[in-house]
Structure formats: structure tokens, C-alpha cells
Design an enzyme around this catalytic site. Sequence first.
Site, PDB file in Angstrom:
ATOM      1  N   GLN A   1       1.867 -26.785  28.727  1.00  0.00           N
ATOM      2  CA  GLN A   1       1.582 -27.836  28.970  1.00  0.00           C
ATOM      3  C   GLN A   1       2.085 -28.042  30.708  1.00  0.00           C
ATOM      4  O   GLN A   1       3.014 -27.514  31.128  1.00  0.00           O
ATOM      5  CB  GLN A   1       2.341 -28.924  28.307  1.00  0.00           C
ATOM      6  CG  GLN A   1       1.332 -29.494  27.280  1.00  0.00           C
ATOM      7  CD  GLN A   1       1.253 -28.572  26.039  1.00  0.00           C
ATOM      8  OE1 GLN A   1       2.570 -28.159  25.553  1.00  0.00           O
ATOM      9  NE2 GLN A   1       0.313 -28.453  25.289  1.00  0.00           N
TER      10      GLN A   1
ATOM     11  N   CYS B   1       3.246 -35.009  24.819  1.00  0.00           N
ATOM     12  CA  CYS B   1       4.095 -33.670  24.764  1.00  0.00           C
ATOM     13  C   CYS B   1       5.515 -33.950  24.789  1.00  0.00           C
ATOM     14  O   CYS B   1       6.225 -34.361  25.949  1.00  0.00           O
ATOM     15  CB  CYS B   1       3.630 -32.995  25.961  1.00  0.00           C
ATOM     16  SG  CYS B   1       4.587 -31.259  25.843  1.00  0.00           S
ATOM     17  N   GLY B   2       5.980 -34.159  23.463  1.00  0.00           N
ATOM     18  CA  GLY B   2       7.480 -34.198  23.534  1.00  0.00           C
ATOM     19  C   GLY B   2       8.349 -33.201  24.204  1.00  0.00           C
ATOM     20  O   GLY B   2       9.408 -33.738  24.815  1.00  0.00           O
TER      21      GLY B   2
ATOM     22  N   ARG C   1      -3.683 -28.073  20.049  1.00  0.00           N
ATOM     23  CA  ARG C   1      -4.971 -28.329  20.718  1.00  0.00           C
ATOM     24  C   ARG C   1      -4.952 -28.071  22.226  1.00  0.00           C
ATOM     25  O   ARG C   1      -4.248 -28.626  22.936  1.00  0.00           O
ATOM     26  CB  ARG C   1      -5.177 -29.852  20.463  1.00  0.00           C
ATOM     27  CG  ARG C   1      -6.613 -30.320  20.865  1.00  0.00           C
ATOM     28  CD  ARG C   1      -6.754 -31.892  20.802  1.00  0.00           C
ATOM     29  NE  ARG C   1      -5.516 -32.535  21.625  1.00  0.00           N
ATOM     30  CZ  ARG C   1      -5.669 -33.983  21.890  1.00  0.00           C
ATOM     31  NH1 ARG C   1      -6.610 -34.754  21.361  1.00  0.00           N
ATOM     32  NH2 ARG C   1      -4.878 -34.591  22.444  1.00  0.00           N
TER      33      ARG C   1
ATOM     34  N   CYS D   1       5.976 -27.145  19.364  1.00  0.00           N
ATOM     35  CA  CYS D   1       5.086 -28.683  19.626  1.00  0.00           C
ATOM     36  C   CYS D   1       5.933 -29.609  19.388  1.00  0.00           C
ATOM     37  O   CYS D   1       6.138 -29.787  18.221  1.00  0.00           O
ATOM     38  CB  CYS D   1       3.881 -28.303  19.176  1.00  0.00           C
ATOM     39  SG  CYS D   1       2.820 -29.928  19.515  1.00  0.00           S
TER      40      CYS D   1
END
Length: 291
Positions: free
Chosen positions: A49, A78-79, A218, A226
Amino acid sequence: MGTLANHSFVKMNGIGNEIVVVDLRDSASTVSPDEARAVASPDGVPYDQLMVLHKPHSQGTSAYIRIYNNDGSEAAACGNGMRCVAQRMFAETGKNALTFETRAGTLNCWQGPSPDLYTVDMGKPRFDWKDIPLAEEFRDTRSIELQIGPIDAPILHTPSVVSMGNPHAIFWVDDVNAYDLGRFGPLLENHPIFPERANITLAHVMDRDHITMRTWERGAGLTKACGSAACATAVAAARLKRTDRTVTMTLPGGELQIEWRERDDHVLMTGPAAFEFEGRFDPSLFHSNPK
């Protein structure tokens, strides 16, 4: 040549989730999908990311954050990336609690419970089929009719589905490493039941406070971690009464602590954020990319 040519960046990771952070708060420019893909190329700074900081939209927040997957698509949440942003911003401001804006909503972040850990309030999970979203109605999203493989002997089947600002499907298995997720992940991510695609997770409940998991993300593919999938999996397990509301999540890259807080249904994710290096993007990456 593009917004990012010769622009500074910071490379980080959240338990192996590869993150690149770019600060555009002093610019009105935005990052195009082509630029995001160029950054992720082998000649660039490969990432899962890309977290791009823009000027805040609302008073009391520190930045508006756009999140890109490595295929150039945008993600709402997005943690692991949020912990990386928080770590950088805490160091910059000297504060230990800040609020950020994302497509998934306003997220509060704070340092703790120890100096090397960071907590992100990921907000409330969503369970209605229209909110996830799904292409058809399922009244009970704790398990839906979806399988891959032969009808009479499916390889994976009956996932739980949850939105944590992005769609997640969790398949419950006895061994998360017994399946070729690199093969099945793309098929399930792009299944017609998911009009906005989905993150695909394999999860095994070890006991009431411990889950192991792997995720096909994804727009990013196989990932060591994730954060939003860890949140979705913890919530889905609690909904099924398989675990308590506070669990340790073991991912290929490390561990996260997830609490589905009972008083307001917010999901809190706690874990580390690691600095790797900083630099500037080579302008040659963007020669063919428009602004």
C-alpha cells in the site's frame, strides 16, 4: 512527468505489510493510478500500500490520507499503513494521539500500550449485504453460500463476510497453509458476488483468544499482513461465537491485537510499525505517466 518525480518518500512496514508513505500536505497535486503502479514496479519502491498524506478536510484532523494498492486501485482502509503514518506523525509532532481522515471515515490513532506499539480505531464493522457490498441479498452474512472447487467436495466454502471500510471474505479452515492462496485468491477476489472485489482470508481458530490467518489482499495480492483483514476476521469469529471479543491474530509477518470493543462496537487494532529507509523517487519512473 508526474506529481511524485523526485519527491521524497519513507519506506516502512507493519508486521511485513510493505508500506510507502508520501507527504503531499503542502501540495494541491494528487497521485494518479499510473504513478501508483509505477512506484510499485521492480525499478521503483515495491509496496503493498501507498499512503499519501493530503491537507486535512476537517478541523481537528492532521491529514486526509488516500490509500493506493500496488495495482493502482484505491483502498478505503489499511490498518497496518495507518500505524506507519501514525508513527511518522507522532515523531514529527511530538504528540501521542492524532486523528486522520480516509475514505473509510475518521480514524483515531494513539501510541501504546508500550512505546513501540500503535493503536488504530478502525471504526465499526458493517454486516449488511449492501454495505459490504455483495451482488445479491444474504440476510445472514456470518456465512454465505460461496464455494470454490467441485460442488460435492468444495475446496473452500461458506465464508463469513464483513466490511471494515473495504470488503472481506473469511474462509474457516483447519490449516491456513494447506491451500494455494496464490491460486485461489485472485479467483475469489474477482468473484461476481463481490462487485467491488474482496480481500480473501483463510483463518483457523486456535482457541478463544487466538486466530491464525493468511490473506490475499484486493489489489495487492499475497501479503505478509493485512490489518483490516485481521479486524474483519476477529469480528467474524466473535459473531460466530468462536472467540471472545479480544484476540491475538497471528499473521505470516507477526502478531496483532484486535479488540471489538463492546461499548461502541469499534474495532481497535494494536501492533508495531517499522521504519526501513527514506529516499526520493527516480523521475525516470514517471516518464510515461501523466500528471
